[in-house]
Design an enzyme around this catalytic site. Structure first.
Site, PDB file in Angstrom:
ATOM      1  N   ASP A   1       1.180  -9.463  10.303  1.00  0.00           N
ATOM      2  CA  ASP A   1       1.353  -8.370   9.368  1.00  0.00           C
ATOM      3  C   ASP A   1       2.464  -8.831   8.395  1.00  0.00           C
ATOM      4  O   ASP A   1       3.232  -9.739   8.734  1.00  0.00           O
ATOM      5  CB  ASP A   1       1.788  -7.138  10.169  1.00  0.00           C
ATOM      6  CG  ASP A   1       2.267  -6.005   9.296  1.00  0.00           C
ATOM      7  OD1 ASP A   1       1.571  -5.662   8.351  1.00  0.00           O
ATOM      8  OD2 ASP A   1       3.354  -5.467   9.590  1.00  0.00           O
TER       9      ASP A   1
ATOM     10  N   ASP B   1       4.696  -6.568   5.840  1.00  0.00           N
ATOM     11  CA  ASP B   1       5.868  -5.686   5.775  1.00  0.00           C
ATOM     12  C   ASP B   1       6.386  -5.383   7.179  1.00  0.00           C
ATOM     13  O   ASP B   1       5.660  -4.827   8.006  1.00  0.00           O
ATOM     14  CB  ASP B   1       5.482  -4.356   5.109  1.00  0.00           C
ATOM     15  CG  ASP B   1       5.095  -4.536   3.654  1.00  0.00           C
ATOM     16  OD1 ASP B   1       5.734  -5.365   2.986  1.00  0.00           O
ATOM     17  OD2 ASP B   1       4.170  -3.855   3.198  1.00  0.00           O
TER      18      ASP B   1
ATOM     19  N   GLY C   1       1.901   0.602   7.536  1.00  0.00           N
ATOM     20  CA  GLY C   1       0.632  -0.047   7.853  1.00  0.00           C
ATOM     21  C   GLY C   1      -0.588   0.620   7.233  1.00  0.00           C
ATOM     22  O   GLY C   1      -1.648   0.036   7.199  1.00  0.00           O
TER      23      GLY C   1
ATOM     24  N   ARG D   1      -1.908   2.778   0.435  1.00  0.00           N
ATOM     25  CA  ARG D   1      -1.098   3.545  -0.519  1.00  0.00           C
ATOM     26  C   ARG D   1      -1.605   4.982  -0.670  1.00  0.00           C
ATOM     27  O   ARG D   1      -0.832   5.931  -0.624  1.00  0.00           O
ATOM     28  CB  ARG D   1      -1.137   2.826  -1.874  1.00  0.00           C
ATOM     29  CG  ARG D   1      -0.044   3.271  -2.825  1.00  0.00           C
ATOM     30  CD  ARG D   1      -0.141   2.484  -4.123  1.00  0.00           C
ATOM     31  NE  ARG D   1      -0.129   1.053  -3.898  1.00  0.00           N
ATOM     32  CZ  ARG D   1      -0.544   0.146  -4.785  1.00  0.00           C
ATOM     33  NH1 ARG D   1      -1.008   0.530  -5.957  1.00  0.00           N
ATOM     34  NH2 ARG D   1      -0.510  -1.151  -4.493  1.00  0.00           N
TER      35      ARG D   1
ATOM     36  N   SER E   1      -1.177  -4.236   2.321  1.00  0.00           N
ATOM     37  CA  SER E   1      -0.542  -4.121   1.008  1.00  0.00           C
ATOM     38  C   SER E   1      -1.264  -4.865  -0.112  1.00  0.00           C
ATOM     39  O   SER E   1      -1.580  -6.052   0.008  1.00  0.00           O
ATOM     40  CB  SER E   1       0.901  -4.623   1.084  1.00  0.00           C
ATOM     41  OG  SER E   1       1.473  -4.593  -0.202  1.00  0.00           O
TER      42      SER E   1
ATOM     43  N   ASN F   1       0.246  -5.490  -2.745  1.00  0.00           N
ATOM     44  CA  ASN F   1       1.317  -6.295  -3.353  1.00  0.00           C
ATOM     45  C   ASN F   1       1.570  -7.594  -2.601  1.00  0.00           C
ATOM     46  O   ASN F   1       2.521  -8.325  -2.925  1.00  0.00           O
ATOM     47  CB  ASN F   1       2.616  -5.479  -3.385  1.00  0.00           C
ATOM     48  CG  ASN F   1       2.534  -4.335  -4.390  1.00  0.00           C
ATOM     49  OD1 ASN F   1       2.394  -4.564  -5.590  1.00  0.00           O
ATOM     50  ND2 ASN F   1       2.588  -3.109  -3.908  1.00  0.00           N
TER      51      ASN F   1
ATOM     52  N   ASP G   1       4.316  -4.554  13.489  1.00  0.00           N
ATOM     53  CA  ASP G   1       5.491  -3.699  13.727  1.00  0.00           C
ATOM     54  C   ASP G   1       5.139  -2.218  13.640  1.00  0.00           C
ATOM     55  O   ASP G   1       6.011  -1.367  13.824  1.00  0.00           O
ATOM     56  CB  ASP G   1       6.590  -4.004  12.694  1.00  0.00           C
ATOM     57  CG  ASP G   1       6.206  -3.498  11.324  1.00  0.00           C
ATOM     58  OD1 ASP G   1       5.051  -3.732  10.905  1.00  0.00           O
ATOM     59  OD2 ASP G   1       7.034  -2.847  10.676  1.00  0.00           O
TER      60      ASP G   1
HETATM   61  P1  B16 Z   1       0.867  -1.240  -1.125  1.00  0.00           P
HETATM   62  P2  B16 Z   1       1.585  -4.038   6.011  1.00  0.00           P
HETATM   63  C1  B16 Z   1       1.583  -1.895   4.435  1.00  0.00           C
HETATM   64  O1  B16 Z   1       1.824  -3.235   4.635  1.00  0.00           O
HETATM   65  C2  B16 Z   1       2.870  -1.074   4.530  1.00  0.00           C
HETATM   66  O2  B16 Z   1       3.382  -1.128   5.858  1.00  0.00           O
HETATM   67  C3  B16 Z   1       2.557   0.355   4.206  1.00  0.00           C
HETATM   68  O3  B16 Z   1       3.735   1.127   4.302  1.00  0.00           O
HETATM   69  C4  B16 Z   1       1.955   0.431   2.784  1.00  0.00           C
HETATM   70  O4  B16 Z   1       1.600   1.764   2.470  1.00  0.00           O
HETATM   71  C5  B16 Z   1       0.729  -0.474   2.711  1.00  0.00           C
HETATM   72  O5  B16 Z   1       1.087  -1.781   3.098  1.00  0.00           O
HETATM   73  C6  B16 Z   1       0.127  -0.503   1.327  1.00  0.00           C
HETATM   74  O6  B16 Z   1       1.036  -1.125   0.459  1.00  0.00           O
HETATM   75  O7  B16 Z   1       1.208   0.080  -1.701  1.00  0.00           O
HETATM   76  O8  B16 Z   1       1.842  -2.332  -1.484  1.00  0.00           O
HETATM   77  O9  B16 Z   1      -0.568  -1.640  -1.385  1.00  0.00           O
HETATM   78  O10 B16 Z   1       2.575  -3.465   7.005  1.00  0.00           O
HETATM   79  O11 B16 Z   1       0.130  -3.834   6.414  1.00  0.00           O
HETATM   80  O12 B16 Z   1       1.894  -5.441   5.614  1.00  0.00           O
HETATM   81 MG    MG Z   2       4.068  -3.654   8.890  1.00  0.00          MG
END
Ligand code: B16
Ligand code: MG
Length: 213
Positions: free
Chosen positions: A9, A11, A46, A49, A116, A118, A170
């Site tokens: 993962d 974030d 996780g 958005r 994410s 991003n 996490d």
């Molecule tokens: P984005 P992961 C997740 O990343 C984040 O934990 C979660 O809080 C967020 O809403 C999601 O990505 C989408 O992110 O807005 O940047 O597209 O933990 O799966 O790496």
């Molecule tokens: Mg995470």
């Protein structure tokens, strides 16, 4: 090694962007006069958005149209992007590089499985944009965690069946996603409380790699 591949993962596992997500949502909630706190933020980890926005809107006193919701999600993302602009390799979490180098040395493939959108920008910021054998992220999937899609895609990209992959997560939604995909999980941080995790450690620096040798 017990596994042919490890899927990480992003974030909260590779880099700590959680606080940036929190601050972005908090700023949006304040703009709109909606109550928001860290406990609510935990449930957004996780998940995508738009699903995260729906969690925030549970406390809203009015209904928002889908156009308004799209604008709010974009506004939060703009706040978030401002916060992550300053990421550098120094923001890689403890133990990540040592763990990955040990896996690479033992011929174990490494991949990213993140909800994410991003992900590419974040990996570039921390200097790991060409480091992994494959990257599966929110730009390539239709169902975010706890659906297993992103981890199954990562496994497919590195040509490994699910049972040969270990996921490092996490978040509760991420542990559930890995289990739903038929993968073992190493739970870090908050996920140590998750009874579904196969292995648990506070962070990768504290994980005893001999457990998977
Ligand atoms: P984005 P992961 C997740 O990343 C984040 O934990 C979660 O809080 C967020 O809403 C999601 O990505 C989408 O992110 O807005 O940047 O597209 O933990 O799966 O790496
Ligand atoms: Mg995470």
């Amino acid at each position: 090694m017990k596994y042919n591949a490890v899927i990480f993962d992003l974030d909260g596992v590779i880099v700590c962007t959680d606080e940036c997500h929190y601050k972005g949502w908090k700023q949006l909630a304040d703009d709109e006069g909606i109550y928001f706190d860290k406990e609510i933020n935990q449930r957004q980890r996780g998940v995508s958005r738009m699903e995260s926005l729906e969690i925030l809107l549970e406390r809203a006193e009015k209904e928002y149209s889908s156009e308004e919701k799209n604008e709010m999600a974009e506004r939060k993302n703009n706040y978030y992007k401002e916060f992550i602009k300053s990421l550098t390799p120094a923001d890689i979490l403890p133990g990540v590089i040592d763990f990955c180098e040990e896996l690479k040395k033992n011929g174990v493939k490494i991949a990213i499985g993140s909800s994410s959108k991003n992900t590419p920008g974040i990996l570039k910021g921390i200097g790991l944009d060409t480091y992994f054998d494959a990257v599966a992220d929110g730009n390539q999937i239709t169902h975010s965690k706890p659906d297993p899609e992103v981890f199954l895609l990562a496994a497919k990209l590195i040509n490994e069946p699910a049972e040969n992959c270990l996921v490092v997560e996490d978040a509760e939604a991420g542990v559930a996603a890995a289990k739903a995909g038929g993968m073992d999980v190493l739970g870090l941080g908050n996920a140590v409380k998750d009874t579904d995790a196969t292995y648990k450690a506070e962070n990768l620096a504290k994980f005893d790699i001999s457990l998977i040798k």
